[in-house]
Design a protein around this motif. Structure first.
Motif, mmCIF file in Angstrom:
data_model
loop_
_atom_site.group_PDB
_atom_site.id
_atom_site.type_symbol
_atom_site.label_atom_id
_atom_site.label_comp_id
_atom_site.label_asym_id
_atom_site.label_seq_id
_atom_site.Cartn_x
_atom_site.Cartn_y
_atom_site.Cartn_z
ATOM 1 N N ILE A 29 1.528 5.972 6.582
ATOM 2 C CA ILE A 29 0.804 4.577 6.797
ATOM 3 C C ILE A 29 1.182 3.505 5.777
ATOM 4 N N ALA A 30 1.684 2.358 6.586
ATOM 5 C CA ALA A 30 2.370 1.253 6.089
ATOM 6 C C ALA A 30 1.318 0.276 5.570
ATOM 7 N N GLY A 31 1.126 -0.724 6.379
ATOM 8 C CA GLY A 31 0.041 -1.696 6.099
ATOM 9 C C GLY A 31 -1.248 -1.148 6.619
ATOM 10 N N GLY A 32 -1.330 -0.335 7.734
ATOM 11 C CA GLY A 32 -2.417 0.430 8.127
ATOM 12 C C GLY A 32 -3.302 -0.373 9.123
ATOM 13 N N SER A 33 -2.768 -1.601 9.655
ATOM 14 C CA SER A 33 -3.622 -2.547 10.440
ATOM 15 C C SER A 33 -3.612 -1.797 11.905
ATOM 16 N N LEU A 36 -5.299 2.626 10.376
ATOM 17 C CA LEU A 36 -6.655 2.479 9.851
ATOM 18 C C LEU A 36 -7.720 2.236 11.027
ATOM 19 N N VAL A 37 -7.314 1.627 11.826
ATOM 20 C CA VAL A 37 -8.280 1.173 13.088
ATOM 21 C C VAL A 37 -8.290 2.426 13.973
ATOM 22 N N TYR A 53 2.674 2.133 1.435
ATOM 23 C CA TYR A 53 2.467 0.618 1.095
ATOM 24 C C TYR A 53 2.823 0.102 -0.307
ATOM 25 N N VAL A 105 -4.382 -10.419 9.551
ATOM 26 C CA VAL A 105 -3.467 -9.206 10.098
ATOM 27 C C VAL A 105 -2.085 -9.339 9.899
ATOM 28 N N ILE A 108 -1.007 -8.224 6.403
ATOM 29 C CA ILE A 108 -1.110 -6.754 6.226
ATOM 30 C C ILE A 108 -0.176 -5.966 7.058
#
Ligand code: FES
Ligand code: FES
Lengths: 294, 192
Positions: A29-33, A36-37, A53, A105, A108
């Motif tokens: 997971i880097a930014g997660g946009s 995480l979604v 991150y 967005v 991130i």
């Protein structure tokens, strides 16, 4: 609360490679946009995550000793758009990533994440293909480099082996020098939209600006992975900067692309758009390069 | 999940240094609401689409719903609560939201106000189109956006000392002048 099985936070690039080797099932997971979604949607729920991150060493844009523009993989879209090196050398990349999602967005989301997803609609992808970016990959045994077209294997799959992460994206000097580009994204809304089709063109004109010295064009959503249009490029290179040639350049694109039918847009519609976008993006690139269409 | 996993994070919240032991599964929204009672941080979509959960992290607006709480380590975070004066006074942008009726149910307001805060703090004068793009990370189901846009534009002009111009911003969010007809920006022949 997210449905996460365990979270491992990498403290360095080497630590990230170790964690990924030890936990082969884990998702980076880097930014997660996106990740995480997907966890929320249930698609990636209950999994282990390795977070990179906090690795600030992977942020920032510089010119390296070989004069490549080097973009750290965790650099956010908003920082790419604001960066003076990008604005000067590859302005179109800053413009393209400024069309992703909305402002929060873009704060991130990372360029590395955008490419590692292997998604054809990623707004950065067509521009990176059109500028022949080189992907730097770091793994337990060191660093290796991939041409971006080899990095994308198939929809959703990129060339990362166990324990490897993407650490930078390089644009070689040969690729950016005297080049000017333009990106067009077609979507139904102006913000918070996934590209229906995206087209990125760049040109290098001859000294007298009358001939196309080199034109490169790439699409997102014209096929399962982002792609160049080689017949269109072969047609136009070395030709005079005329309206007639621009028109034909657009039509040649149809020999190369293969968009699919989806709820976001039909095949025929996308083909039509691809032609028009190629012509418009080329005209705009010529204008940015200080050329004139005869 | 077999065993709960916790981590201590140290950060600055609305100017005050703080630390918390958080569940690693928590989003920043979860931590700010549950551990700090920062209820201005709203839970809307929780997938980064509506902007109701917006907070400022190191000067930039982020959706806190798609941000892990553990990533707060070392950051400076501002929520709407941090915009109030020492005696609970509203900031200029909040006043403008009240004045312009830019709030109906209020669910989107904290997020919108924080994005506006970031925009205004640049000290720049933006065109209408630029402002709209900068505000585009928020959804509002009540106001139709025009009042919100006007509140932000007026505050921007006031901060730049352009008081008279600010008063002339009309219902369409456009500065009324003799030379410039209202809705000029909607004229398709005018390039933005
Ligand atoms: S709740 Fe975070 S963007 Fe909607
Ligand atoms: S005021 Fe109700 S959502 Fe904006």
């Amino acid at each position: 609360m997210y449905d996460i099985k365990a979270l491992y936070e990498a403290e360095s690039v080497q630590d990230a490679c170790r964690l990924l080797t030890e936990h082969p099932e884990a998702q980076v997971i880097a930014g997660g946009s996106d990740v995480l979604v997907q966890v929320r949607e249930g698609k990636r729920a209950g999994k282990e995550l390795v977070s990179i991150y906090m690795l600030d060493e992977l942020r920032g844009i510089s010119i390296d000793k070989d004069e490549n523009v080097r973009i750290g993989s965790l650099t956010s879209f908003s920082n790419i758009t604001k960066n003076p090196i990008i604005q000067e050398k590859i302005g179109v990349l800053g413009e393209a990533v400024n069309m992703i999602g909305g402002p929060q967005v873009r704060a991130i989301g990372t360029i590395g994440g955008n490419t590692c997803n292997g998604v054809t609609s990623a707004d950065s992808a067509s521009t990176l293909h059109a500028w022949e970016a080189i992907i730097e990959i770091t793994g337990p045994d060191g660093v290796r480099y991939d041409k971006i077209k080899d990095f994308y294997i198939k929809a959703g799959t990129v060339d990362l082996n166990l324990g490897e992460i993407q650490t930078a994206i390089l644009i070689p000097k040969e690729s950016y020098e005297n080049c000017f580009g333009h990106y067009i994204k077609y979507g139904k809304r102006n913000a918070l939209e996934i590209a229906n089709i995206g087209c990125s063109v760049n040109v290098r004109l001859s000294k007298d600006k009358k001939t196309f010295d080199r034109v490169r064009i790439a699409y997102g959503v014209a096929g399962p992975v982002p792609m160049r249009a080689p017949s269109a490029e072969a047609f136009i290179n070395g030709k005079a900067v005329t309206e007639e040639n621009i028109e034909q350049f657009g039509k040649e694109v149809l020999n190369d692309i293969n968009p699919r039918e989806s709820w976001r847009g039909g095949k025929k519609f996308r083909e039509h758009m691809a032609v028009v976008m190629a012509q418009r993006a080329l005209r705009e690139s010529i204008r940015k390069a200080g050329g004139e269409v005869r | 999940m077999s065993e709960r996993q916790y981590k201590t994070v140290h950060f600055t919240l609305n100017g005050k240094p703080t630390e918390r032991n958080v569940d690693v599964r928590a989003s920043l929204t979860d931590m700010l609401r549950n551990d700090y009672r920062m209820t201005s941080v709203k839970k809307g979509c929780e997938v980064g689409e509506c902007g109701a959960c917006t907070v400022i992290i190191n000067g930039e607006a982020f959706d806190s719903c798609i941000y892990l709480a553990v990533w707060a380590e070392g950051k400076e975070i501002t929520t709407l609560e941090g915009l109030l004066g020492p005696n609970g006074e509203l900031s200029d942008i909040q006043e403008a939201f009240v004045e312009e009726t830019a709030i109906q149910c209020g669910f989107c307001s904290p997020g919108f106000i924080l994005s506006a805060w970031e925009i205004l703090n640049t000290g720049k004068e933006y065109t209408d189109d630029e402002l709209r793009k900068l505000l585009s990370g928020h959804l509002c189901r009540c106001t139709g956006y025009e009042n919100i846009f006007r509140a932000v534009k007026k505050t921007m002009l006031r901060r730049l000392g352009k008081y008279e111009e600010a008063e002339k911003v009309n219902d369409a969010g456009i500065v009324d002048t003799d030379e410039r007809k209202p809705f000029a920006s909607l004229d398709p022949t005018v390039q933005a």
